[in-house]
Design a protein around this motif. Structure first.
Motif, mmCIF file in Angstrom:
data_model
loop_
_atom_site.group_PDB
_atom_site.id
_atom_site.type_symbol
_atom_site.label_atom_id
_atom_site.label_comp_id
_atom_site.label_asym_id
_atom_site.label_seq_id
_atom_site.Cartn_x
_atom_site.Cartn_y
_atom_site.Cartn_z
ATOM 1 N N UNK A 189 -10.904 -17.676 3.195
ATOM 2 C CA UNK A 189 -12.313 -18.070 3.150
ATOM 3 C C UNK A 189 -13.165 -16.952 3.728
ATOM 4 N N UNK A 190 -14.101 -16.468 2.918
ATOM 5 C CA UNK A 190 -15.059 -15.449 3.310
ATOM 6 C C UNK A 190 -16.406 -16.148 3.444
ATOM 7 N N UNK A 191 -16.871 -16.338 4.676
ATOM 8 C CA UNK A 191 -18.143 -17.020 4.936
ATOM 9 C C UNK A 191 -19.245 -15.976 5.035
ATOM 10 N N UNK A 192 -20.388 -16.263 4.408
ATOM 11 C CA UNK A 192 -21.472 -15.296 4.297
ATOM 12 C C UNK A 192 -22.830 -15.964 4.452
ATOM 13 N N UNK A 193 -23.829 -15.130 4.714
ATOM 14 C CA UNK A 193 -25.230 -15.533 4.635
ATOM 15 C C UNK A 193 -25.943 -14.507 3.767
#
Length: 140
Positions: free
Chosen positions: A80-84
């Motif tokens: 999982x690559x979490x981004x904004x």
């Protein structure tokens, strides 16, 4: 292909930079030649040409697009690559509103060490609201 956390972090850092480069081909280069990206309920983009166009769509809509890596979580067969994402919806037909949206991708890697399959997720209702009204005051 199994990558250790340092390799994954380096990959994710470079992927984030590719999104910020305003060069959609550089985003597509992180995917295997027949890799795919599916964002929410949209159609799956398969192959580098389609992935380039998917990235170009965001980069055109948000010419000042900046992506931040928030977190990276290896989770079994996926990462999982979490981004904004932050940017102004000022491309063709844009509303001129600033957007700040968080989400994540679930990556499955191919044997070549690139993304074979990515499932992207973000709150569509929040995104559409921000396109029309900008970032909510409570989020500033």
């Amino acid at each position: 292909m199994k990558l250790d956390f340092a390799q994954l972090h380096d990959f994710a850092t470079r992927y984030t930079a590719a999104w910020c480069s305003r060069n959609p081909e550089s985003v597509a280069a992180f995917f295997s030649p027949n890799g795919s990206l599916k964002i929410n309920d949209d159609s799956r983009a398969v192959g580098r040409a389609a992935l380039t166009e998917a990235a170009r769509g965001f980069m055109t809509a948000f010419p000042d697009l900046t992506l931040f890596m928030d977190d990276l979580n290896p989770d079994g067969l996926r990462v999982e690559f979490h981004w904004t994402l932050e940017g102004t919806h000022s491309g063709p037909g844009g509303t001129g509103h600033k957007v700040s949206l968080s989400g994540f991708e679930e990556w499955k890697f191919a044997e070549d060490g690139l993304i074979e399959d990515s499932l992207g997720h973000f709150d569509t209702a929040d995104y559409l609201h921000q396109l029309q009204h900008g970032i909510p005051e409570s989020a500033k």
